[in-house]
Design an enzyme around this catalytic site. Sequence first.
Site, PDB file in Angstrom:
ATOM      1  N   HIS A   1       0.826  -1.212   0.000  1.00  0.00           N
ATOM      2  CA  HIS A   1       0.000   0.000   0.000  1.00  0.00           C
ATOM      3  C   HIS A   1       0.860   1.263   0.000  1.00  0.00           C
ATOM      4  CE1 HIS A   1      -2.618  -3.215   1.593  1.00  0.00           C
ATOM      5  NE2 HIS A   1      -3.597  -2.554   0.994  1.00  0.00           N
TER       6      HIS A   1
ATOM      7  N   HIS B   1     -15.484  -4.065  -2.077  1.00  0.00           N
ATOM      8  CA  HIS B   1     -15.440  -2.718  -1.512  1.00  0.00           C
ATOM      9  C   HIS B   1     -14.813  -1.757  -2.516  1.00  0.00           C
ATOM     10  CE1 HIS B   1     -11.391  -4.196  -0.583  1.00  0.00           C
ATOM     11  NE2 HIS B   1     -11.008  -3.026  -0.106  1.00  0.00           N
TER      12      HIS B   1
END
Length: 281
Positions: A59, A193
């Site tokens: 990330h 999501h």
Amino acid sequence: MAKIVGGITTSHIPAIGNALSQGLRHDTYWERFFDGYTPVKEWLAKVKPDVAIVVANDHGLNFFLDTMPTFAMGTAQRYENADEGWGLKTLTGFDGDAPFSWHMIESLVADKFDMTICQEMRVDHGFVVPMTVLWGEHDKWPVKLVPLAVNTVQHPLPTAERCFELGKALRTAIESYGEDIKVVVVGTGGMSHQLQGERAGIIDTEFDIECIENIIHDPEKFTRLSNTEIMERAGTEGIETIMWMVMRGALTEKVKVVHKHYHAPISNTGAGVLVLENMEE
């Protein structure tokens, strides 16, 4: 010889780590979610794996958009947890298994997977949240860690089929290792999501449950989905489910379901948990 004792899937939502550090395990919002991990912890206590290969996306801690490998594996003897801006508690670092990592990389490259080799690697919530929710917090972790990073951030992304094939090559690599160790493969991320845009907050429970069943019983069906089809149903971040396919590819064609659990919403995400064991072929 090294043996794969099974595979696990789990979400790696940062909010999970914050909930644990804030003692919200039995909070009304979180309790059913965390209850889904009790059988997983019991299974891990029984099989006692020596090494966990954790498949996750980076990330922005090790790689950014200017340099984003498709597949990368750590070869370090130690992986430190670093603050990545989510306000997560920084946990004790993890011991690696460099000889095992190098063996797998050599085998994967020979199997036509061009791996990025990371002799230094920090671990973010994609690795740390699964480790914490599966094993709890430790000053000395009960397993060694091998991080396997899959690009689900910068397009073009690998397909579900490519990730499934990587899992098959990973199984060959593991089972050809000469040391007598027990290995568990953990596929992280998902489920449906999306964090931005007009569809932010989308959760498709029907797709999530269908995804779980296909990964268990018919992973080839999941490989036939394009990345666009997955994101249309599951949201842009729902593409992380392709990392579950790395875990599934590392197992036998038919698997035993030890445990499965699904809960939504958790932090605007559908959250699924699986524990699968190999069946004799």
